[in-house]
Design a protein around this motif. Structure first.
Motif, PDB file in Angstrom:
ATOM      1  N   TYR A  95      88.814 -28.748  76.490  1.00  0.00           N
ATOM      2  CA  TYR A  95      89.608 -27.534  76.488  1.00  0.00           C
ATOM      3  C   TYR A  95      89.280 -26.766  75.204  1.00  0.00           C
ATOM      4  O   TYR A  95      88.797 -27.326  74.229  1.00  0.00           O
ATOM      5  N   ASN A  96      89.499 -25.489  75.190  1.00  0.00           N
ATOM      6  CA  ASN A  96      89.200 -24.587  74.075  1.00  0.00           C
ATOM      7  C   ASN A  96      87.715 -24.307  73.893  1.00  0.00           C
ATOM      8  O   ASN A  96      87.333 -23.657  72.939  1.00  0.00           O
ATOM      9  N   LEU A  97      86.868 -24.829  74.759  1.00  0.00           N
ATOM     10  CA  LEU A  97      85.452 -24.495  74.714  1.00  0.00           C
ATOM     11  C   LEU A  97      85.184 -23.399  75.734  1.00  0.00           C
ATOM     12  O   LEU A  97      85.885 -23.272  76.731  1.00  0.00           O
ATOM     13  N   ILE A  98      84.153 -22.619  75.487  1.00  0.00           N
ATOM     14  CA  ILE A  98      83.771 -21.575  76.427  1.00  0.00           C
ATOM     15  C   ILE A  98      82.799 -22.216  77.422  1.00  0.00           C
ATOM     16  O   ILE A  98      81.696 -22.623  77.041  1.00  0.00           O
ATOM     17  N   PRO A  99      83.204 -22.355  78.682  1.00  0.00           N
ATOM     18  CA  PRO A  99      82.438 -23.161  79.638  1.00  0.00           C
ATOM     19  C   PRO A  99      81.022 -22.656  79.928  1.00  0.00           C
ATOM     20  O   PRO A  99      80.168 -23.461  80.283  1.00  0.00           O
ATOM     21  N   VAL A 100      80.753 -21.365  79.750  1.00  0.00           N
ATOM     22  CA  VAL A 100      79.409 -20.860  80.045  1.00  0.00           C
ATOM     23  C   VAL A 100      78.447 -21.043  78.872  1.00  0.00           C
ATOM     24  O   VAL A 100      77.262 -20.764  78.998  1.00  0.00           O
ATOM     25  N   LEU A 101      78.957 -21.517  77.731  1.00  0.00           N
ATOM     26  CA  LEU A 101      78.117 -21.759  76.568  1.00  0.00           C
ATOM     27  C   LEU A 101      77.779 -23.243  76.455  1.00  0.00           C
ATOM     28  O   LEU A 101      78.556 -24.098  76.865  1.00  0.00           O
ATOM     29  N   THR A 102      76.643 -23.531  75.857  1.00  0.00           N
ATOM     30  CA  THR A 102      76.281 -24.922  75.581  1.00  0.00           C
ATOM     31  C   THR A 102      77.148 -25.422  74.423  1.00  0.00           C
ATOM     32  O   THR A 102      77.832 -24.635  73.754  1.00  0.00           O
ATOM     33  N   VAL A 103      77.082 -26.725  74.156  1.00  0.00           N
ATOM     34  CA  VAL A 103      77.818 -27.292  73.027  1.00  0.00           C
ATOM     35  C   VAL A 103      77.368 -26.604  71.735  1.00  0.00           C
ATOM     36  O   VAL A 103      78.187 -26.183  70.917  1.00  0.00           O
ATOM     37  N   ARG A 104      76.055 -26.489  71.569  1.00  0.00           N
ATOM     38  CA  ARG A 104      75.514 -25.849  70.363  1.00  0.00           C
ATOM     39  C   ARG A 104      76.047 -24.419  70.226  1.00  0.00           C
ATOM     40  O   ARG A 104      76.456 -23.995  69.147  1.00  0.00           O
ATOM     41  N   GLU A 105      76.036 -23.658  71.305  1.00  0.00           N
ATOM     42  CA  GLU A 105      76.505 -22.275  71.264  1.00  0.00           C
ATOM     43  C   GLU A 105      77.997 -22.199  70.941  1.00  0.00           C
ATOM     44  O   GLU A 105      78.435 -21.304  70.220  1.00  0.00           O
ATOM     45  N   ASN A 106      78.789 -23.143  71.455  1.00  0.00           N
ATOM     46  CA  ASN A 106      80.213 -23.196  71.134  1.00  0.00           C
ATOM     47  C   ASN A 106      80.419 -23.455  69.640  1.00  0.00           C
ATOM     48  O   ASN A 106      81.315 -22.884  69.025  1.00  0.00           O
ATOM     49  N   VAL A 107      79.586 -24.316  69.056  1.00  0.00           N
ATOM     50  CA  VAL A 107      79.697 -24.622  67.632  1.00  0.00           C
ATOM     51  C   VAL A 107      79.220 -23.441  66.793  1.00  0.00           C
ATOM     52  O   VAL A 107      79.812 -23.117  65.757  1.00  0.00           O
ATOM     53  N   GLU A 108      78.169 -22.763  67.244  1.00  0.00           N
ATOM     54  CA  GLU A 108      77.615 -21.634  66.497  1.00  0.00           C
ATOM     55  C   GLU A 108      78.482 -20.377  66.561  1.00  0.00           C
ATOM     56  O   GLU A 108      78.450 -19.554  65.646  1.00  0.00           O
ATOM     57  N   LEU A 109      79.241 -20.213  67.618  1.00  0.00           N
ATOM     58  CA  LEU A 109      79.971 -18.970  67.853  1.00  0.00           C
ATOM     59  C   LEU A 109      80.813 -18.499  66.663  1.00  0.00           C
ATOM     60  O   LEU A 109      80.710 -17.340  66.255  1.00  0.00           O
ATOM     61  N   PRO A 110      81.643 -19.354  66.051  1.00  0.00           N
ATOM     62  CA  PRO A 110      82.422 -18.880  64.898  1.00  0.00           C
ATOM     63  C   PRO A 110      81.528 -18.434  63.733  1.00  0.00           C
ATOM     64  O   PRO A 110      81.869 -17.505  63.011  1.00  0.00           O
ATOM     65  N   LEU A 111      80.377 -19.082  63.576  1.00  0.00           N
ATOM     66  CA  LEU A 111      79.459 -18.696  62.504  1.00  0.00           C
ATOM     67  C   LEU A 111      78.825 -17.336  62.795  1.00  0.00           C
ATOM     68  O   LEU A 111      78.624 -16.530  61.889  1.00  0.00           O
ATOM     69  N   VAL A 112      78.515 -17.092  64.056  1.00  0.00           N
ATOM     70  CA  VAL A 112      77.950 -15.799  64.455  1.00  0.00           C
ATOM     71  C   VAL A 112      78.994 -14.695  64.244  1.00  0.00           C
ATOM     72  O   VAL A 112      78.698 -13.631  63.699  1.00  0.00           O
ATOM     73  N   ILE A 113      80.228 -14.978  64.660  1.00  0.00           N
ATOM     74  CA  ILE A 113      81.297 -13.987  64.487  1.00  0.00           C
ATOM     75  C   ILE A 113      81.515 -13.671  63.018  1.00  0.00           C
ATOM     76  O   ILE A 113      81.702 -12.518  62.634  1.00  0.00           O
ATOM     77  N   ALA A 114      81.487 -14.695  62.175  1.00  0.00           N
ATOM     78  CA  ALA A 114      81.683 -14.509  60.737  1.00  0.00           C
ATOM     79  C   ALA A 114      80.410 -14.010  60.034  1.00  0.00           C
ATOM     80  O   ALA A 114      80.423 -13.778  58.834  1.00  0.00           O
ATOM     81  N   LYS A 115      79.338 -13.863  60.816  1.00  0.00           N
ATOM     82  CA  LYS A 115      78.045 -13.409  60.276  1.00  0.00           C
ATOM     83  C   LYS A 115      77.548 -14.353  59.187  1.00  0.00           C
ATOM     84  O   LYS A 115      76.960 -13.925  58.186  1.00  0.00           O
ATOM     85  N   SER A 116      77.772 -15.665  59.380  1.00  0.00           N
ATOM     86  CA  SER A 116      77.334 -16.667  58.435  1.00  0.00           C
ATOM     87  C   SER A 116      75.948 -17.197  58.758  1.00  0.00           C
ATOM     88  O   SER A 116      75.343 -17.888  57.954  1.00  0.00           O
ATOM     89  N   LEU A 117      75.441 -16.902  59.950  1.00  0.00           N
ATOM     90  CA  LEU A 117      74.120 -17.365  60.369  1.00  0.00           C
ATOM     91  C   LEU A 117      73.173 -16.184  60.477  1.00  0.00           C
ATOM     92  O   LEU A 117      73.520 -15.154  61.036  1.00  0.00           O
ATOM     93  N   THR A 118      71.963 -16.367  59.958  1.00  0.00           N
ATOM     94  CA  THR A 118      70.932 -15.370  60.175  1.00  0.00           C
ATOM     95  C   THR A 118      70.263 -15.664  61.517  1.00  0.00           C
ATOM     96  O   THR A 118      70.421 -16.761  62.087  1.00  0.00           O
ATOM     97  N   LYS A 119      69.495 -14.720  62.049  1.00  0.00           N
ATOM     98  CA  LYS A 119      68.782 -14.947  63.309  1.00  0.00           C
ATOM     99  C   LYS A 119      67.858 -16.150  63.185  1.00  0.00           C
ATOM    100  O   LYS A 119      67.738 -16.933  64.111  1.00  0.00           O
ATOM    101  N   LYS A 120      67.233 -16.321  62.034  1.00  0.00           N
ATOM    102  CA  LYS A 120      66.312 -17.440  61.819  1.00  0.00           C
ATOM    103  C   LYS A 120      67.047 -18.787  61.882  1.00  0.00           C
ATOM    104  O   LYS A 120      66.544 -19.756  62.405  1.00  0.00           O
ATOM    105  N   GLN A 121      68.280 -18.854  61.350  1.00  0.00           N
ATOM    106  CA  GLN A 121      69.059 -20.079  61.353  1.00  0.00           C
ATOM    107  C   GLN A 121      69.531 -20.453  62.741  1.00  0.00           C
ATOM    108  O   GLN A 121      69.797 -21.601  63.032  1.00  0.00           O
ATOM    109  N   MET A 122      69.703 -19.458  63.610  1.00  0.00           N
ATOM    110  CA  MET A 122      70.174 -19.709  64.968  1.00  0.00           C
ATOM    111  C   MET A 122      69.025 -20.271  65.751  1.00  0.00           C
ATOM    112  O   MET A 122      69.036 -21.096  66.516  1.00  0.00           O
TER     113      MET A 122
END
Length: 122
Positions: A95-122
């Motif tokens: 629960y609380n995961l976005i079902p259309v995203l992979t596990v990795r994408e679910n973990v990365e999402l808050p970092l992407v929103i916070a702009k903590s990841l560069t495109k290269k890091q993703m």
């Protein structure tokens, strides 16, 4: 050395009507930077309550929680939000995961929103 995270005599009681449930009773915990811990125990032993208090999703009934020497219980909502964004991560179960995203994408999402990841890091 100041512990990164420190809990001192943390208690959490839940009350419903005349009933009282003790989820945490006098928890003392000190975690230094770079240290890894595991929180294990049977269902109902207070694991989620402990993590919710560390993540400032809940407040202890008694006791103190400090991050790098700063008392979390006296922070404003904006300061707590910044603390959660910058220092705490939760990886939820199904629960609380976005079902259309992979596990990795679910973990990365808050970092992407916070702009903590560069495109290269993703």
């Amino acid at each position: 050395m100041i512990p990164m995270l420190q809990l001192e005599k943390v208690e959490r009681l839940y009350r419903k009507g005349n009933s009282e449930l003790t989820a945490l009773a006098g928890v003392d915990l000190s975690i230094t930077r770079g240290e890894f811990i595991a929180v294990v125990g049977p269902s109902g032993s207070g694991k989620t309550t402990l993590l919710n208090i560390i993540g400032c999703l809940d407040q202890p009934t008694q006791g103190t929680v400090k991050y790098e020497g700063k008392v979390l219980g006296v922070m404003t909502e904006n300061e707590l939000s910044a603390y959660r964004k910058d220092h705490i991560s939760f990886i939820f179960q199904s629960y609380n995961l976005i079902p259309v995203l992979t596990v990795r994408e679910n973990v990365e999402l808050p970092l992407v929103i916070a702009k903590s990841l560069t495109k290269k890091q993703m």
